[in-house]
Design a protein around this motif. Sequence first.
Motif, PDB file in Angstrom:
ATOM      1  N   ALA A   1       0.835  -1.210   0.000  1.00  0.00           N
ATOM      2  CA  ALA A   1       0.000   0.000   0.000  1.00  0.00           C
ATOM      3  C   ALA A   1       0.866   1.255   0.000  1.00  0.00           C
ATOM      4  O   ALA A   1       0.556   2.232  -0.693  1.00  0.00           O
ATOM      5  CB  ALA A   1      -0.923  -0.005   1.218  1.00  0.00           C
ATOM      6  N   ASP A   2       1.945   1.238   0.778  1.00  0.00           N
ATOM      7  CA  ASP A   2       2.845   2.399   0.787  1.00  0.00           C
ATOM      8  C   ASP A   2       3.554   2.539  -0.552  1.00  0.00           C
ATOM      9  O   ASP A   2       3.738   3.652  -1.059  1.00  0.00           O
ATOM     10  CB  ASP A   2       3.867   2.283   1.923  1.00  0.00           C
ATOM     11  N   THR A   3       3.960   1.429  -1.110  1.00  0.00           N
ATOM     12  CA  THR A   3       4.631   1.481  -2.415  1.00  0.00           C
ATOM     13  C   THR A   3       3.711   2.090  -3.469  1.00  0.00           C
ATOM     14  O   THR A   3       4.154   2.832  -4.347  1.00  0.00           O
ATOM     15  CB  THR A   3       5.087   0.067  -2.815  1.00  0.00           C
ATOM     16  N   LYS A   4       2.415   1.797  -3.357  1.00  0.00           N
ATOM     17  CA  LYS A   4       1.467   2.374  -4.317  1.00  0.00           C
ATOM     18  C   LYS A   4       1.203   3.855  -4.038  1.00  0.00           C
ATOM     19  O   LYS A   4       0.550   4.532  -4.827  1.00  0.00           O
ATOM     20  CB  LYS A   4       0.170   1.560  -4.327  1.00  0.00           C
ATOM     21  N   ASN A   5       1.695   4.335  -2.925  1.00  0.00           N
ATOM     22  CA  ASN A   5       1.648   5.767  -2.638  1.00  0.00           C
ATOM     23  C   ASN A   5       2.960   6.468  -2.981  1.00  0.00           C
ATOM     24  O   ASN A   5       3.240   7.556  -2.473  1.00  0.00           O
ATOM     25  CB  ASN A   5       1.263   6.001  -1.183  1.00  0.00           C
ATOM     26  N   ARG A   6       3.756   5.819  -3.815  1.00  0.00           N
ATOM     27  CA  ARG A   6       4.934   6.477  -4.399  1.00  0.00           C
ATOM     28  C   ARG A   6       4.603   6.821  -5.853  1.00  0.00           C
ATOM     29  O   ARG A   6       3.839   6.114  -6.511  1.00  0.00           O
ATOM     30  CB  ARG A   6       6.165   5.575  -4.331  1.00  0.00           C
ATOM     31  N   LEU A   7       5.240   7.887  -6.352  1.00  0.00           N
ATOM     32  CA  LEU A   7       4.909   8.323  -7.706  1.00  0.00           C
ATOM     33  C   LEU A   7       5.363   7.323  -8.767  1.00  0.00           C
ATOM     34  O   LEU A   7       4.735   7.203  -9.824  1.00  0.00           O
ATOM     35  CB  LEU A   7       5.541   9.699  -7.968  1.00  0.00           C
ATOM     36  N   ALA A   8       6.455   6.596  -8.490  1.00  0.00           N
ATOM     37  CA  ALA A   8       7.006   5.686  -9.499  1.00  0.00           C
ATOM     38  C   ALA A   8       5.939   4.697  -9.984  1.00  0.00           C
ATOM     39  O   ALA A   8       5.787   4.480 -11.195  1.00  0.00           O
ATOM     40  CB  ALA A   8       8.200   4.926  -8.927  1.00  0.00           C
ATOM     41  N   TYR A   9       5.207   4.136  -9.055  1.00  0.00           N
ATOM     42  CA  TYR A   9       4.147   3.185  -9.428  1.00  0.00           C
ATOM     43  C   TYR A   9       3.153   3.820 -10.397  1.00  0.00           C
ATOM     44  O   TYR A   9       2.749   3.198 -11.394  1.00  0.00           O
ATOM     45  CB  TYR A   9       3.456   2.705  -8.147  1.00  0.00           C
ATOM     46  N   HIS A  10       2.789   5.050 -10.131  1.00  0.00           N
ATOM     47  CA  HIS A  10       1.818   5.734 -10.997  1.00  0.00           C
ATOM     48  C   HIS A  10       2.436   6.086 -12.353  1.00  0.00           C
ATOM     49  O   HIS A  10       1.726   6.124 -13.361  1.00  0.00           O
ATOM     50  CB  HIS A  10       1.262   6.961 -10.286  1.00  0.00           C
ATOM     51  N   GLY A  11       3.728   6.313 -12.363  1.00  0.00           N
ATOM     52  CA  GLY A  11       4.413   6.523 -13.634  1.00  0.00           C
ATOM     53  C   GLY A  11       4.409   5.246 -14.472  1.00  0.00           C
ATOM     54  O   GLY A  11       4.257   5.294 -15.701  1.00  0.00           O
ATOM     55  N   PHE A  12       4.579   4.088 -13.816  1.00  0.00           N
ATOM     56  CA  PHE A  12       4.513   2.799 -14.517  1.00  0.00           C
ATOM     57  C   PHE A  12       3.099   2.583 -15.078  1.00  0.00           C
ATOM     58  O   PHE A  12       2.928   2.179 -16.231  1.00  0.00           O
ATOM     59  CB  PHE A  12       4.841   1.651 -13.564  1.00  0.00           C
ATOM     60  N   LEU A  13       2.094   2.862 -14.244  1.00  0.00           N
ATOM     61  CA  LEU A  13       0.705   2.691 -14.677  1.00  0.00           C
ATOM     62  C   LEU A  13       0.390   3.568 -15.889  1.00  0.00           C
ATOM     63  O   LEU A  13      -0.277   3.130 -16.835  1.00  0.00           O
ATOM     64  CB  LEU A  13      -0.257   3.068 -13.546  1.00  0.00           C
ATOM     65  N   ALA A  14       0.867   4.816 -15.841  1.00  0.00           N
ATOM     66  CA  ALA A  14       0.584   5.734 -16.949  1.00  0.00           C
ATOM     67  C   ALA A  14       1.152   5.195 -18.258  1.00  0.00           C
ATOM     68  O   ALA A  14       0.508   5.258 -19.313  1.00  0.00           O
ATOM     69  CB  ALA A  14       1.166   7.119 -16.635  1.00  0.00           C
ATOM     70  N   LEU A  15       2.357   4.614 -18.167  1.00  0.00           N
ATOM     71  CA  LEU A  15       2.957   4.023 -19.363  1.00  0.00           C
ATOM     72  C   LEU A  15       2.176   2.796 -19.828  1.00  0.00           C
ATOM     73  O   LEU A  15       1.974   2.588 -21.028  1.00  0.00           O
ATOM     74  CB  LEU A  15       4.409   3.617 -19.078  1.00  0.00           C
ATOM     75  N   ALA A  16       1.761   1.985 -18.860  1.00  0.00           N
ATOM     76  CA  ALA A  16       1.008   0.771 -19.221  1.00  0.00           C
ATOM     77  C   ALA A  16      -0.274   1.147 -19.963  1.00  0.00           C
ATOM     78  O   ALA A  16      -0.652   0.489 -20.941  1.00  0.00           O
ATOM     79  CB  ALA A  16       0.693  -0.038 -17.959  1.00  0.00           C
ATOM     80  N   LYS A  17      -0.906   2.204 -19.514  1.00  0.00           N
ATOM     81  CA  LYS A  17      -2.147   2.629 -20.179  1.00  0.00           C
ATOM     82  C   LYS A  17      -1.859   3.216 -21.555  1.00  0.00           C
ATOM     83  O   LYS A  17      -2.578   2.970 -22.519  1.00  0.00           O
ATOM     84  CB  LYS A  17      -2.873   3.665 -19.314  1.00  0.00           C
ATOM     85  N   GLU A  18      -0.794   3.990 -21.629  1.00  0.00           N
ATOM     86  CA  GLU A  18      -0.484   4.683 -22.878  1.00  0.00           C
ATOM     87  C   GLU A  18      -0.154   3.705 -24.009  1.00  0.00           C
ATOM     88  O   GLU A  18      -0.505   3.942 -25.153  1.00  0.00           O
ATOM     89  CB  GLU A  18       0.699   5.616 -22.615  1.00  0.00           C
ATOM     90  N   PHE A  19       0.523   2.614 -23.661  1.00  0.00           N
ATOM     91  CA  PHE A  19       0.978   1.691 -24.702  1.00  0.00           C
ATOM     92  C   PHE A  19       0.194   0.378 -24.709  1.00  0.00           C
ATOM     93  O   PHE A  19       0.598  -0.583 -25.360  1.00  0.00           O
ATOM     94  CB  PHE A  19       2.475   1.425 -24.540  1.00  0.00           C
ATOM     95  N   ALA A  20      -0.924   0.339 -23.992  1.00  0.00           N
ATOM     96  CA  ALA A  20      -1.679  -0.914 -23.819  1.00  0.00           C
ATOM     97  C   ALA A  20      -2.128  -1.497 -25.148  1.00  0.00           C
ATOM     98  O   ALA A  20      -2.514  -0.768 -26.074  1.00  0.00           O
ATOM     99  CB  ALA A  20      -2.883  -0.662 -22.927  1.00  0.00           C
ATOM    100  N   LEU A  21      -2.103  -2.828 -25.230  1.00  0.00           N
ATOM    101  CA  LEU A  21      -2.685  -3.521 -26.380  1.00  0.00           C
ATOM    102  C   LEU A  21      -4.200  -3.452 -26.285  1.00  0.00           C
ATOM    103  O   LEU A  21      -4.896  -3.262 -27.272  1.00  0.00           O
ATOM    104  CB  LEU A  21      -2.243  -4.988 -26.371  1.00  0.00           C
TER     105      LEU A  21
END
Lengths: 375, 375, 375
Positions: free
Chosen positions: C47-67
Amino acid sequence: MDDLSEFVDQVPLLDHHCHFLIDGKVPNRDDRLAQVSTEADKDYPLADTKNRLAYHGFLALAKEFALDANNPLAAMNDPGYATYNHRIFGHFHFKELLIDTGFVPDDPILDLDQTAELVGIPVKAIYRLETHAEDFMLEHDNFAAWWQAFSNDVKQAKAHGFVGFKSIAAYRVGLHLEPVNVIEAAAGFDTWKHSGEKRLTSKPLIDYMLYHVAPLIIAQDMPLQFHVGYGDADTDMYLGNPLLMRDYLKAFTKKGLKVVLLHCYPYHREAGYLASVFPNLYFDISLLDNLGPSGASRVFNEAVELAPYTRILFASDASTYPEMYGLAARQFKQALVAHFSQLPFVDLAQKKAWINAICWQTSAKLYHQERELRV
Amino acid sequence: MDDLSEFVDQVPLLDHHCHFLIDGKVPNRDDRLAQVSTEADKDYPLADTKNRLAYHGFLALAKEFALDANNPLAAMNDPGYATYNHRIFGHFHFKELLIDTGFVPDDPILDLDQTAELVGIPVKAIYRLETHAEDFMLEHDNFAAWWQAFSNDVKQAKAHGFVGFKSIAAYRVGLHLEPVNVIEAAAGFDTWKHSGEKRLTSKPLIDYMLYHVAPLIIAQDMPLQFHVGYGDADTDMYLGNPLLMRDYLKAFTKKGLKVVLLHCYPYHREAGYLASVFPNLYFDISLLDNLGPSGASRVFNEAVELAPYTRILFASDASTYPEMYGLAARQFKQALVAHFSQLPFVDLAQKKAWINAICWQTSAKLYHQERELRV
Amino acid sequence: MDDLSEFVDQVPLLDHHCHFLIDGKVPNRDDRLAQVSTEADKDYPLADTKNRLAYHGFLALAKEFALDANNPLAAMNDPGYATYNHRIFGHFHFKELLIDTGFVPDDPILDLDQTAELVGIPVKAIYRLETHAEDFMLEHDNFAAWWQAFSNDVKQAKAHGFVGFKSIAAYRVGLHLEPVNVIEAAAGFDTWKHSGEKRLTSKPLIDYMLYHVAPLIIAQDMPLQFHVGYGDADTDMYLGNPLLMRDYLKAFTKKGLKVVLLHCYPYHREAGYLASVFPNLYFDISLLDNLGPSGASRVFNEAVELAPYTRILFASDASTYPEMYGLAARQFKQALVAHFSQLPFVDLAQKKAWINAICWQTSAKLYHQERELRV
């Protein structure tokens, strides 16, 4: 003002580390305000202190919230002084103060109840380990008796109304805490007892104390604060680097000890790193937010490069005068707006959740203040 | 240009720490300029040095103030070279240079009088302790004789025209200065004397020297500069942290020793903290302002988070060529505008007073240059 | 988009320090992405790790390039997963990965060939000294036999296809490397061999190894990478300060040893200083660029205050998932635009040359990859 600014403006603050205020009738408020705006000793030139920005930030607040606009630095009597305090604490939405009673400002200070009345919000007390350890030393002749009395008191801290613990080991021996056996600890006690000094400065004894109170603190599910980095000339800041605490953090945070690193500057990046890899590790940038006001935003940005937003807390480390609490709040809230308004990857709802966590929610959980802090 | 920019543009500079310039007739000025733009040794690739921004900052100045716009890097003869220097030192309003004569650039250097003539403003000399201590070692066979001769010279420094002292202990033994008894110091002298090396590297002897010259320097009311942090590969920057000087600062600043920490980068926040809690402690960000030009504004902002504006000084640590002095001035003045134009809580008059203090006034008082610096 | 932004957008990247990717069919990609977005251990609260920005940066990329835009975190089968990877590595113009095979992510990892196929660009291997030293210890009973076998393997590294070396001394004993004689080294080996532990933690033996492999590495004209600073809770970051390496750097960089300091945060200013005074010294800000995304630009700016632009390299230190590589590239390229768009004294052609050097050219020369990287 945009939506984020407005949100930050009204977000409640739980100040999890601060000190007593003083009576309003103290004269010469200008010089006293200046003295409070620095960590320097009395023999430091006041003229130089008045050439620091913090003093001017205090003055600006005093003028902004003055009862008498023509005389903002006048000593104030009740009930006017309470009104003045309520204006400042109210403006920044302070909801509770957690007071380290170990530091006592000059001039007639107010007790916990008087402080609560003056500022108009609840206050709670933090148990400073070294202060109590010193008091018990006066009453006991040998290590075993001292430790039994002291550790017994520690065990009852929650029952006695304290909401957390604090250590100033950084001021006495630095932060390289090491396991110590009981023989070394007892020898440290004897040397101390026979020194005639009340001040506890034995490294073996402080190390022993911190390693052995940890389970007692875990058992009460209370946090343990540590002074880290920035402080007055009495601290050896070279030994105030929180990376030195690694063995201690490894020994206890995984067992459930909640550790809170206070101030941290100029080691706030190091503190943020530790918070990113150790469970149960929290920190703040208190004292820099008010005494280094031009740096608050920069230091906040650096502090959260690695740390979860659920591990950094608001605090002022303020004492004495409401301006010191107010300037911390002003600069910290500005830093929040500056940081979160530029933050990529997340939406406004996530930003608001993190701002709430930083300003009050994480502290409320940590110090079990949920019921008290209804927002 | 707004009022603040205009003010900074014309504010006088007292460069309280720099070195000799060289003759203008040295050929190959391009490579020589590059060598001066770095702290690296001769065996460091010049191609890499030319891929640092400092070199390009020097070039930009050379072109801007060139006598011959088509050939800005030509070697120059008198009187043209003096004209070129006057353009640069005049443009940035340099009013005086305080020269540490202990460092001597390559190529034919100019003496103090020649330097003053070349740059068109007064120059004064700083007494580098280690250099003089080494010269006296050559003349004396035992510690007592050496110390008597050396300390006698230190006592007469003001009478001999010096305006301050400097130590390069950071280069020799690091900054963890400790009290040393005379027996250890004498043993250090003997080892040194018999080593056949002129270079003083004995930690007991350097520690002894610094603890015992302090009262002699206080008696003359002169400041003592210390190299701190950033320097060439010969300094162990790990031991160049000014927090290591705490015992020394505690021992002497309250007794009136005026200490000036030079350079400080990357420990400029630590230096700013020390200036905020120790009386009589001054510092600068010299060498970073010209050799790290893209960071000058950032580093200045960090340096003054805690420090009084009456404790930070302008300096270039420049040598050899006028471009090095000029780039320090350009970057430092830009940093001043960036910082003060954003500063809350204070009005323009206060900002101007602080800028004056930083650029010349504090140094003028510190080095007793008031009369010389009429601005 | 202006000319500089466009240039940075399409500039090729040679990622000179990263790790293996894993198979695309691993379920629960959300939690696995979060775990990869931190240096924390498994017992650190997700839960704390998901409150770091890095995780959200990964998610943003996953959404941007999603199949599948409706299900961006689905586990993926071949060949879709390769398509997804190609999108990300292609978008940021990755041209080659240099893989430290010593760190192995959880879950089914891909070997070098499989990784190359998945990402669609060449990959090469880095020889991690400690890992190989440990493997040889299992096969040999005494120091001499171990050293002969290990050093022989080191000598053949280039012939075996490796393009560089890496040491994780910082994780085992810290960076204060010292010369050690063979007797101490042999004693260290015996203690290690009889401990029953495969993990090499003997300081004398690691020091000996690093001092004695240096000539073997110079002979092959290959670079030696060091972990510096930021890492997981297993590293003592207090001992990860690169200033501690000064004796080692003095001993070998002038003899031609090419040293590459990895990560460096929060000691990136120290690393930049070292690069400015030692020949053959390179560094990067990997791991901070993706795991501390809000700080990438600030840290880059600080890192190049003193360093030549021909000494800092791009790297991601990524592993496991393409989002980690992609976020490093995104933040690093943004930092380049922010820095170079503001840089004074140089023209656009010079800026482009430096950006090329940072992103691929210097690494291509350093690791002898010129032929492979045709851009």
